[in-house]
Design an enzyme around this catalytic site. Sequence first.
Site, PDB file in Angstrom:
ATOM      1  N   ALA A 159       0.847  -1.195   0.000  1.00  0.00           N
ATOM      2  CA  ALA A 159       0.000   0.000   0.000  1.00  0.00           C
ATOM      3  C   ALA A 159       0.879   1.240   0.000  1.00  0.00           C
ATOM      4  CB  ALA A 159      -0.890  -0.002   1.235  1.00  0.00           C
ATOM      5  N   LYS A 160       0.430   2.252  -0.726  1.00  0.00           N
ATOM      6  CA  LYS A 160       1.160   3.520  -0.731  1.00  0.00           C
ATOM      7  C   LYS A 160       0.575   4.387   0.387  1.00  0.00           C
ATOM      8  CE  LYS A 160       2.990   6.316  -4.459  1.00  0.00           C
ATOM      9  NZ  LYS A 160       4.419   6.095  -4.289  1.00  0.00           N
ATOM     10  N   ILE A 161       0.759   3.914   1.607  1.00  0.00           N
ATOM     11  CA  ILE A 161       0.199   4.577   2.787  1.00  0.00           C
ATOM     12  C   ILE A 161       1.130   5.718   3.204  1.00  0.00           C
ATOM     13  CG2 ILE A 161      -0.185   4.217   5.285  1.00  0.00           C
ATOM     14  CD1 ILE A 161      -1.439   1.501   4.520  1.00  0.00           C
TER      15      ILE A 161
END
Length: 306
Positions: A159-161
């Site tokens: 995830a590109k959190i």
Amino acid sequence: MVEKTSLIWMDGKLIPWESATVHVLSHTIHYGLGAFEGIRCYKGASGTSAVFRLKEHVDRFFESALIGGFEIPHTREAITGAILETLRENKLEEGYIRPVVFIGAGAMGVMFTDENPIHVCIAVWPWGAYLGDEGLKNGIRIRTSSYNRHHVNVMMTKAKICGNYVNSILAKKEAVETGYDEALMLDTDGYVAEASGENIFIVRNGSIKTTPLTSILPGITRATVITLAQEKGIPVQEQRFTRDELYTAEEAFFTGTAAEITPIREADNRTIGAGKPGPITLDLQKRFFEVVRGENPTYKDWLTPV
Ligand code: PPE
């Protein structure tokens, strides 16, 4: 400093760049749970602009939210349309697109609730070579970071959190402050993982190796490069490798939306190959730029006209 455009899409409408502000008690500012994307739009040889692999980026945006355990209050179609509208209304022919979803002000404390609205913004701006024109052309110098990339059970790297990037910032800052262009992070087992904002490839004996998806962001540029290599019959292995294998590689390069395909000429003060971009790197870079600029009809489906 970011090169401003005139409008930012915020929760369903375009507003002036200066008005796109948030409350200081926005949950994401305090705790880091939110997600973003980085997408590029290129002006093609024919004069028309197109977004590169828009569907894949929008899908990853939604997957990041799903992994993070919160919902984007729009459909994928609405976000896709909003990205194109933001580019058109800003008259941006070539540049970078940054959708971000974050948790707004409402309840405080780690546990956000229904009282915290979820906001989505889309900004666009012109953005040149991420690691410098010189780096893109002649290669960059990197160092192994003293920080590991996240263990998969500490943060979820697919995830590109937003909060994942604290690790990236620490590594990048350390690299730049000690005189390098970018940081290479190892995973918690000591194998090469990825850079602060790029995936990594090495070349040896005419074949390519890149790290498996275990503890890295599944880069869309990475997937593109794998396809472009395979098209030419170059074998690609997705396999763990160590930093000494990087030192003895004939060629090495980073991939990313921002960094595109940036050659690596030196790692930990050891010259990689001939110390300049190698033939496979240069060929992939050339074909990558042809594809993104619409000069290769085979990959027309990867382009969404603005
Ligand atoms: N790993 C990380 C950690 C990462 O942030 C990126 C993108 C990649 C790999 C490559 O993914 P892709 O863009 O899908 O090929 N980094 C973005 C953020 C750069 C920034 O400084 O902001 C980017 O390249 O847009």
